[in-house]
Design a protein around this motif. Sequence first.
Motif, PDB file in Angstrom:
ATOM      1  N   ALA A 119       0.157   4.560  11.527  1.00  0.00           N
ATOM      2  CA  ALA A 119       0.775   4.084  10.278  1.00  0.00           C
ATOM      3  C   ALA A 119       0.469   5.085   9.169  1.00  0.00           C
ATOM      4  CB  ALA A 119       0.226   2.716   9.897  1.00  0.00           C
ATOM      5  N   PRO A 120       1.499   5.664   8.554  1.00  0.00           N
ATOM      6  CA  PRO A 120       1.274   6.707   7.536  1.00  0.00           C
ATOM      7  C   PRO A 120       0.315   6.293   6.400  1.00  0.00           C
ATOM      8  CG  PRO A 120       3.572   6.638   8.138  1.00  0.00           C
ATOM      9  CD  PRO A 120       2.925   5.500   8.847  1.00  0.00           C
ATOM     10  N   PRO A 121       0.394   5.064   5.878  1.00  0.00           N
ATOM     11  CA  PRO A 121      -0.496   4.740   4.758  1.00  0.00           C
ATOM     12  C   PRO A 121      -1.971   4.868   5.115  1.00  0.00           C
ATOM     13  CG  PRO A 121       1.194   3.077   4.987  1.00  0.00           C
ATOM     14  CD  PRO A 121       1.266   3.932   6.205  1.00  0.00           C
ATOM     15  N   PHE A 122      -2.280   4.827   6.435  1.00  0.00           N
ATOM     16  CA  PHE A 122      -3.657   4.920   6.871  1.00  0.00           C
ATOM     17  C   PHE A 122      -4.280   6.251   6.431  1.00  0.00           C
ATOM     18  CE2 PHE A 122      -6.770   5.563  10.502  1.00  0.00           C
ATOM     19  CZ  PHE A 122      -7.663   4.604  10.055  1.00  0.00           C
TER      20      PHE A 122
ATOM     21  N   THR B 178      -7.927  -2.669  -0.723  1.00  0.00           N
ATOM     22  CA  THR B 178      -7.202  -2.047   0.374  1.00  0.00           C
ATOM     23  C   THR B 178      -7.991  -0.857   0.915  1.00  0.00           C
ATOM     24  OG1 THR B 178      -5.208  -2.640  -0.827  1.00  0.00           O
ATOM     25  CG2 THR B 178      -4.951  -1.165   1.049  1.00  0.00           C
TER      26      THR B 178
ATOM     27  N   TYR C 231      -5.673  -6.445   9.555  1.00  0.00           N
ATOM     28  CA  TYR C 231      -5.662  -5.562  10.719  1.00  0.00           C
ATOM     29  C   TYR C 231      -6.895  -5.864  11.570  1.00  0.00           C
ATOM     30  CZ  TYR C 231      -6.303  -1.400  13.526  1.00  0.00           C
ATOM     31  OH  TYR C 231      -6.515  -0.550  14.571  1.00  0.00           O
TER      32      TYR C 231
ATOM     33  N   ASP D 283      -7.807  -2.365  17.302  1.00  0.00           N
ATOM     34  CA  ASP D 283      -7.217  -2.414  18.636  1.00  0.00           C
ATOM     35  C   ASP D 283      -7.384  -1.071  19.333  1.00  0.00           C
ATOM     36  OD1 ASP D 283      -5.582  -1.015  17.015  1.00  0.00           O
ATOM     37  OD2 ASP D 283      -3.735  -2.107  17.458  1.00  0.00           O
ATOM     38  N   GLY D 284      -8.339  -0.269  18.846  1.00  0.00           N
ATOM     39  CA  GLY D 284      -8.540   1.052  19.452  1.00  0.00           C
ATOM     40  C   GLY D 284      -9.573   0.994  20.570  1.00  0.00           C
TER      41      GLY D 284
ATOM     42  N   MET E  66       8.141  -2.165  11.339  1.00  0.00           N
ATOM     43  CA  MET E  66       7.888  -1.011  12.218  1.00  0.00           C
ATOM     44  C   MET E  66       6.743  -1.364  13.171  1.00  0.00           C
ATOM     45  SD  MET E  66       6.900   2.861  11.193  1.00  0.00           S
ATOM     46  CE  MET E  66       8.488   3.270  10.494  1.00  0.00           C
TER      47      MET E  66
ATOM     48  N   TRP F 235       4.545   0.646   1.351  1.00  0.00           N
ATOM     49  CA  TRP F 235       4.460  -0.118   2.581  1.00  0.00           C
ATOM     50  C   TRP F 235       3.901  -1.489   2.257  1.00  0.00           C
ATOM     51  CZ3 TRP F 235       4.483   1.647   7.984  1.00  0.00           C
ATOM     52  CH2 TRP F 235       5.016   2.949   8.113  1.00  0.00           C
TER      53      TRP F 235
ATOM     54  N   ASN G 218       1.187  -4.175   2.860  1.00  0.00           N
ATOM     55  CA  ASN G 218      -0.218  -3.903   3.129  1.00  0.00           C
ATOM     56  C   ASN G 218      -0.535  -4.170   4.602  1.00  0.00           C
ATOM     57  OD1 ASN G 218      -2.954  -3.629   3.171  1.00  0.00           O
ATOM     58  ND2 ASN G 218      -3.186  -4.522   1.122  1.00  0.00           N
ATOM     59  N   ILE G 219      -0.600  -3.074   5.358  1.00  0.00           N
ATOM     60  CA  ILE G 219      -0.813  -3.223   6.813  1.00  0.00           C
ATOM     61  C   ILE G 219      -2.289  -3.396   7.141  1.00  0.00           C
ATOM     62  CG2 ILE G 219       1.249  -2.032   7.646  1.00  0.00           C
ATOM     63  CD1 ILE G 219      -0.463   0.533   7.613  1.00  0.00           C
ATOM     64  N   PHE G 220      -3.138  -3.182   6.133  1.00  0.00           N
ATOM     65  CA  PHE G 220      -4.570  -3.261   6.402  1.00  0.00           C
ATOM     66  C   PHE G 220      -5.100  -4.683   6.254  1.00  0.00           C
ATOM     67  CE2 PHE G 220      -3.631   0.862   4.418  1.00  0.00           C
ATOM     68  CZ  PHE G 220      -3.927   1.690   5.478  1.00  0.00           C
TER      69      PHE G 220
ATOM     70  N   THR H 185      -0.823   1.480  19.953  1.00  0.00           N
ATOM     71  CA  THR H 185      -1.971   2.319  20.248  1.00  0.00           C
ATOM     72  C   THR H 185      -1.524   3.542  21.026  1.00  0.00           C
ATOM     73  OG1 THR H 185      -2.352   1.067  22.255  1.00  0.00           O
ATOM     74  CG2 THR H 185      -3.572   0.374  20.293  1.00  0.00           C
TER      75      THR H 185
ATOM     76  N   VAL I 160      -9.469   0.405   4.644  1.00  0.00           N
ATOM     77  CA  VAL I 160      -9.137   1.732   5.174  1.00  0.00           C
ATOM     78  C   VAL I 160     -10.415   2.478   5.540  1.00  0.00           C
ATOM     79  CG1 VAL I 160      -8.123   3.962   4.584  1.00  0.00           C
ATOM     80  CG2 VAL I 160      -6.984   1.861   3.878  1.00  0.00           C
TER      81      VAL I 160
ATOM     82  N   THR J  77      -3.588   7.821   3.638  1.00  0.00           N
ATOM     83  CA  THR J  77      -3.576   7.959   2.175  1.00  0.00           C
ATOM     84  C   THR J  77      -4.729   7.173   1.577  1.00  0.00           C
ATOM     85  OG1 THR J  77      -1.176   8.113   2.209  1.00  0.00           O
ATOM     86  CG2 THR J  77      -2.182   7.595   0.096  1.00  0.00           C
TER      87      THR J  77
ATOM     88  N   LEU K  33      -6.546   5.533  20.676  1.00  0.00           N
ATOM     89  CA  LEU K  33      -6.415   5.452  19.210  1.00  0.00           C
ATOM     90  C   LEU K  33      -5.918   4.081  18.826  1.00  0.00           C
ATOM     91  CD1 LEU K  33      -4.788   8.891  18.407  1.00  0.00           C
ATOM     92  CD2 LEU K  33      -7.051   8.133  17.693  1.00  0.00           C
ATOM     93  N   PRO K  34      -6.402   3.508  17.731  1.00  0.00           N
ATOM     94  CA  PRO K  34      -5.903   2.207  17.277  1.00  0.00           C
ATOM     95  C   PRO K  34      -4.464   2.329  16.789  1.00  0.00           C
ATOM     96  CG  PRO K  34      -7.366   3.134  15.629  1.00  0.00           C
ATOM     97  CD  PRO K  34      -7.429   4.039  16.808  1.00  0.00           C
ATOM     98  N   SER K  35      -3.796   1.210  16.795  1.00  0.00           N
ATOM     99  CA  SER K  35      -2.379   1.224  16.389  1.00  0.00           C
ATOM    100  C   SER K  35      -2.221   1.686  14.948  1.00  0.00           C
ATOM    101  CB  SER K  35      -1.792  -0.174  16.561  1.00  0.00           C
ATOM    102  OG  SER K  35      -2.463  -1.069  15.696  1.00  0.00           O
ATOM    103  N   ILE K  36      -3.210   1.399  14.120  1.00  0.00           N
ATOM    104  CA  ILE K  36      -3.072   1.730  12.700  1.00  0.00           C
ATOM    105  C   ILE K  36      -3.080   3.234  12.472  1.00  0.00           C
ATOM    106  CG2 ILE K  36      -5.505   1.823  11.992  1.00  0.00           C
ATOM    107  CD1 ILE K  36      -4.481  -0.196   9.733  1.00  0.00           C
TER     108      ILE K  36
ATOM    109  N   CYS L 126       0.854  -1.173   0.000  1.00  0.00           N
ATOM    110  CA  CYS L 126       0.000   0.000   0.000  1.00  0.00           C
ATOM    111  C   CYS L 126       0.896   1.230   0.000  1.00  0.00           C
ATOM    112  CB  CYS L 126      -0.925   0.003   1.195  1.00  0.00           C
ATOM    113  SG  CYS L 126      -0.068   0.151   2.755  1.00  0.00           S
ATOM    114  N   ARG L 127       0.298   2.352  -0.267  1.00  0.00           N
ATOM    115  CA  ARG L 127       1.109   3.550  -0.430  1.00  0.00           C
ATOM    116  C   ARG L 127       0.910   4.531   0.723  1.00  0.00           C
ATOM    117  NH1 ARG L 127      -0.480   6.589  -5.642  1.00  0.00           N
ATOM    118  NH2 ARG L 127      -0.276   4.556  -6.601  1.00  0.00           N
ATOM    119  N   ASP L 128       1.950   5.296   0.951  1.00  0.00           N
ATOM    120  CA  ASP L 128       1.872   6.406   1.895  1.00  0.00           C
ATOM    121  C   ASP L 128       2.262   7.638   1.091  1.00  0.00           C
ATOM    122  OD1 ASP L 128       2.188   8.301   3.854  1.00  0.00           O
ATOM    123  OD2 ASP L 128       4.218   7.603   4.360  1.00  0.00           O
TER     124      ASP L 128
ATOM    125  N   ARG M 256       1.177  13.334   9.678  1.00  0.00           N
ATOM    126  CA  ARG M 256       0.188  12.980   8.655  1.00  0.00           C
ATOM    127  C   ARG M 256      -1.165  13.556   9.054  1.00  0.00           C
ATOM    128  NH1 ARG M 256       4.185  11.769   6.764  1.00  0.00           N
ATOM    129  NH2 ARG M 256       4.848   9.886   5.653  1.00  0.00           N
TER     130      ARG M 256
ATOM    131  N   LEU N 139       3.818  -0.787  15.346  1.00  0.00           N
ATOM    132  CA  LEU N 139       2.793   0.239  15.535  1.00  0.00           C
ATOM    133  C   LEU N 139       2.141   0.006  16.886  1.00  0.00           C
ATOM    134  CD1 LEU N 139       1.185  -0.016  12.012  1.00  0.00           C
ATOM    135  CD2 LEU N 139       2.906   1.604  12.774  1.00  0.00           C
TER     136      LEU N 139
END
Lengths: 592, 192
Positions: free
Chosen positions: B20-23, B32, A584, A587-588, B1, A577, A579-581, B5, B36, B25, B14-17, A558-560, B79, B3
């Motif tokens: 994460a910068p891509p979150f 994907t 996922y 966890d909030g 990296m 990156w 794909n961190i999603f 909370t 998001v 974008t 806040l969630p760990s994501i 995925c992109r940032d 971000r 991540l």
Amino acid sequence: MALARFTKPVDGTIPVPALLYDDEDLVTSQDGVGIYDGSAKSPRHQIGILALTSLRLFFISVPAPADSFYLDLSHVVRTDYYAGLLRSSAKITLHLESSSEGGKDTGSGDLIDELDWSTWECEVCGNRNGPGWSPAKAAVCSLCGVPRSVSSAAATPSKPSPRLAPTQGRTTLNSASLPLLSEGASQVPVSDPESVGQVIACPACTYHNPPSLRTCEICGTSLPVAPSLKQVTRSLTASPAPSSAVGSEGASFIKLSFRKGGDKPFYTALKRTLQGKAWQTTRSIARVAVGTTSPAATGASGINQILNTFQNNAEQRSTSLSSALSDLEALASQAKQMVTLASELTEQIRLAEARSKAEGRASLSAGSEEAEAANFIQTSLAQLGLTMANAPVTQDMVKDERKWMEELARELGGLLQQGQEQNTEHWEDATSMASSPGKDNTKATGIMRGRGIVGLDEVWGGWNRARGVALIPPSTFLQVLPHLPSYTSPPLLTRTFTSGLSVLHTPRYTHVAFTSRLSSMITLSGPSTTLEVARDENVTVSLAGEMIAEVEKDGEICRDEVQVDGPFGGGRDIRWWINIFEDYVWDGQQDT
Amino acid sequence: MALSTHTTRSGFLLPSIHSAPPFFTQQPNPNTQKIVTETWSRLILSYARHRNLFFIRVEDAETQGSEWDEILRNDRIKRRLLPSHLSYILSEMVAKNQAVYEPPKQTRSVLLYWRLPEEWAEVLHQWVTSTGQLTTILTFYEITDPPVPSPLTGIPVVLLRKAIAVLAKTGRAQIIAVADGEGARFFAGTGR
């Protein structure tokens, strides 16, 4: 003596403009001029008017108009100018020479001379050409431009007359006018107007025709031969000329002495006229016209003439065209030679290499130098794409379509992976060494040049450059590509990106291989930009971008994207990156 | 990296994501981006619930200093959510009935349904019952701004009206016009 040899007498009582041919112009005139024949004064030509025309130089003697003469400017080879000193007046020296024209082709010269002062009828348009034209112009019909043919001249009734007339006129008139001459020069002009006034009465219609005509102007009846004005003047001066021929035999120049000034403007006018060479242009036209008629003396005139000209032009054009085409053919054959030469050269290099290998490492220093040179030649040839061992395969060599494709694939494969054969055994190791792409192929000289991925356009261009002749069209090239993997090792595959970019690549650059490599790279060294990936993969940025885009489409990465504010408007900076999603789990904050 | 909370100043986890910068974008890959969007929707709704917020506007992503800053921005990784991205997320939320454009016929501002009108109806009925105000006429002001803070404090009138409408359908409430505006009378769950 030059005076008698080069000049011709004219009737001084007639004003100069009336003496001119129709195509002759009066340039300038000057009075108070004396003539030197050679270095000595010519006693009978001491006071007179000098008139310069575009073709001739007239001297009209004032006290004795009968002593007037003209000189063809074509005889003048050189002029000298003497400004004068004290009582000696300014002088112009004219160095004379009988015109080379007459010497070269006496035939045409004679013809022109003969044509002088006689009317003739054009056989094409029937126009009666008067005597008013200069000798050069007189050879061509003034209305239709068709040259006067010799046969027609001979056939016309007017032709025999000029031959006969002078003798007749001379005999008759000499007896009649000589006494007049002896009486005194002043009497001569009186006699001339009389002869001018002589008209010829037509025997049929009694119309009084001018003496220059051979046939009646009204009814066309042939006129009785009568002594014309020209013949009179000719016969008149024929006798005094010998008397003046006492001067120095060798002197071939005359001097013009300007007693009353006006020498400078006259000299410049003379110079200009001589440079203009009006007589030459008219004469050459006449000569060309006469020359073209000679091959077909009877038919070449009028429309025929024009058609002939067109035909000649067409022939000339076709010859020049065929010669140009033969040039092209020569070029093509030379290109073939070039390729042959290149292949021979490579062959020799290979032999040399083999020999040096056979010699072993014994003579390493000398051998390495040789090998270096050979290598240099080889690489430079490779740059030109001329390292082909054999002449290019052409379709006429192979009959079968499928065979043709396979042969082409073999050729292309060899070209792509040249110098790579010896490394094939290391290939498997190389693929596993993900972090050092291309390192093993530094010796490769083919189009791939050790790279794993190359654009189709480059391959096509390189291939055709290597072939040199019998170039491969893109359509055939695309047909060859599917055959390529079986003739290459490692197999070269074709891949088309979503943007439409097509590439050839080694298995290392398949989608799957690249995806796994990219994932591991990001995992190991953190999020990366396209530039970093391109550097790592040893491919161009745009190619890396294409490959990454494919991976992103799969959702592997995925992109940032960050808007970067720079001094020039900034831009977008994209980091890739994993794909961190994908998996996922929230966890909030948990809702209560 | 790694991540992790993070707990904001307002006590929101806040969630760990979120770190994460891509979150932040908008992803071109639809699959994907779906994840998001879902994550963002959940984050917005839970934060709204946490802070008792009912409206979110696209402008909140454009300017700093709004009550949404804690989730729309992450200064630790430099971000922020771009307005275009937020606009896209909001439209997705409206499509999934997690929000509704309020006022209608525009796309810049939404009313968040961190509780659906039906859920609000239940909450309202429960509150009325628990405070013993059944059959009493209550003005809207008395509901949205009661002297003792309730779950309904600060609820927008629009949402309240929807909740009452839900109750009215089942005969548990009735809208009555009163002198200073509107009011409602609630009944016990007879309709059920």
